[in-house]
Design a protein around this motif. Structure first.
Motif, mmCIF file in Angstrom:
data_model
loop_
_atom_site.group_PDB
_atom_site.id
_atom_site.type_symbol
_atom_site.label_atom_id
_atom_site.label_comp_id
_atom_site.label_asym_id
_atom_site.label_seq_id
_atom_site.Cartn_x
_atom_site.Cartn_y
_atom_site.Cartn_z
ATOM 1 N N LYS A 90 0.895 -1.173 -0.053
ATOM 2 C CA LYS A 90 0.001 -0.108 -0.152
ATOM 3 C C LYS A 90 1.142 1.346 0.144
ATOM 4 O O LYS A 90 2.108 1.130 0.247
ATOM 5 C CB LYS A 90 -0.778 -0.001 1.095
ATOM 6 C CG LYS A 90 -1.808 -1.253 1.305
ATOM 7 C CD LYS A 90 -2.851 -1.120 2.403
ATOM 8 C CE LYS A 90 -3.790 -2.467 2.341
ATOM 9 N NZ LYS A 90 -4.630 -2.373 3.534
ATOM 10 N N ILE B 64 -5.863 4.584 -0.375
ATOM 11 C CA ILE B 64 -5.118 3.651 -1.413
ATOM 12 C C ILE B 64 -4.894 4.391 -2.560
ATOM 13 O O ILE B 64 -4.000 3.897 -3.576
ATOM 14 C CB ILE B 64 -6.091 2.180 -1.882
ATOM 15 C CG1 ILE B 64 -6.083 1.410 -0.675
ATOM 16 C CG2 ILE B 64 -5.833 1.678 -3.066
ATOM 17 C CD1 ILE B 64 -4.954 0.747 -0.138
ATOM 18 N N VAL C 71 1.535 2.356 -5.633
ATOM 19 C CA VAL C 71 1.097 1.003 -4.889
ATOM 20 C C VAL C 71 1.909 0.128 -5.639
ATOM 21 O O VAL C 71 2.693 0.394 -6.841
ATOM 22 C CB VAL C 71 -0.098 0.511 -4.560
ATOM 23 C CG1 VAL C 71 -0.967 1.441 -4.026
ATOM 24 C CG2 VAL C 71 -0.617 -0.210 -5.817
ATOM 25 N N ARG D 197 -3.341 2.126 8.078
ATOM 26 C CA ARG D 197 -1.816 2.110 7.391
ATOM 27 C C ARG D 197 -1.088 0.728 7.830
ATOM 28 O O ARG D 197 -0.134 0.644 8.491
ATOM 29 C CB ARG D 197 -1.005 3.385 8.118
ATOM 30 C CG ARG D 197 -1.623 4.573 8.041
ATOM 31 C CD ARG D 197 -1.586 5.319 6.571
ATOM 32 N NE ARG D 197 -1.948 6.502 6.629
ATOM 33 C CZ ARG D 197 -3.220 6.875 6.423
ATOM 34 N NH1 ARG D 197 -4.263 6.009 6.155
ATOM 35 N NH2 ARG D 197 -3.723 8.196 6.064
ATOM 36 N N HIS E 9 -1.871 -5.580 1.541
ATOM 37 C CA HIS E 9 -2.858 -6.195 1.335
ATOM 38 C C HIS E 9 -2.685 -7.602 0.747
ATOM 39 O O HIS E 9 -1.597 -7.706 -0.002
ATOM 40 C CB HIS E 9 -4.019 -5.400 0.306
ATOM 41 C CG HIS E 9 -5.192 -6.716 0.153
ATOM 42 N ND1 HIS E 9 -6.343 -6.545 0.753
ATOM 43 C CD2 HIS E 9 -5.251 -7.367 -0.933
ATOM 44 C CE1 HIS E 9 -7.029 -7.453 0.108
ATOM 45 N NE2 HIS E 9 -6.187 -8.191 -1.110
#
Ligand code: CMP
Length: 143
Positions: free
Chosen positions: A9, A65, A70, A111, A115
């Protein structure tokens, strides 16, 4: 062979944790088959987190996000979905065991650095959402 979707992230990218995180899956022995450094559109973020649409933190989660780049990844290996969840640790970093990514590197749930797909069905759906077939590379690591 089983595959899972993992995403570092924006907090993980901003804190310079990309190599630390990728290294854990590489040294464990899983095989990287997809890798993208990317900005996330609101549309993609909302689709990815659709299951949380009614939760009070949904808007903040989408804002976060989409706040910076990312690292989207697909990893392959026997039992990779459950094993990656163990390597990542509990959703709330303060409850995550030391030795896990969130246990070692995080503090707050909003935070939590990375994922990982939680089941075979979500892994399949998330891989299809984030990657086209041509972006995935099947290869055999040397024994
Ligand atoms: P992730 O594994 O990406 O899946 C859903 C995400 O929602 C989760 O990690 C957290 O980052 C986020 N999340 C869960 N609970 C909360 C919360 N109470 N406040 C903010 N974010 C949350």
């Amino acid at each position: 062979m089983e595959r899972t979707f993992l995403m570092i992230k924006p907090d993980g990218v901003q804190r310079g944790l990309i190599s630390n995180i990728i290294g854990r899956f590489e040294t464990k022995g899983f095989t990287l088959v997809g890798l993208k450094f990317m900005a996330v559109s609101r549309e993609l973020a909302e689709k990815h987190y659709d299951v949380h649409r009614e939760r009070p933190f949904f808007a903040g989660l989408v804002d976060f996000i989409t706040s910076g780049p990312v690292v989207a990844m697909v990893w392959e290996g026997e039992g990779v979905i459950a094993s990656a969840r163990k390597i990542i640790g509990a959703t709330k970093p303060l409850e995550a065991e030391p030795g896990t990514i969130r246990g070692d590197l995080g503090v707050t749930v909003g935070r939590n650095i990375i994922h990982g797909s939680d089941a075979p069905e979500t892994a399949q759906a998330e891989i299809a959402l984030w990657f086209t077939d041509s972006e995935l590379v099947s290869w055999e690591p040397a024994a």
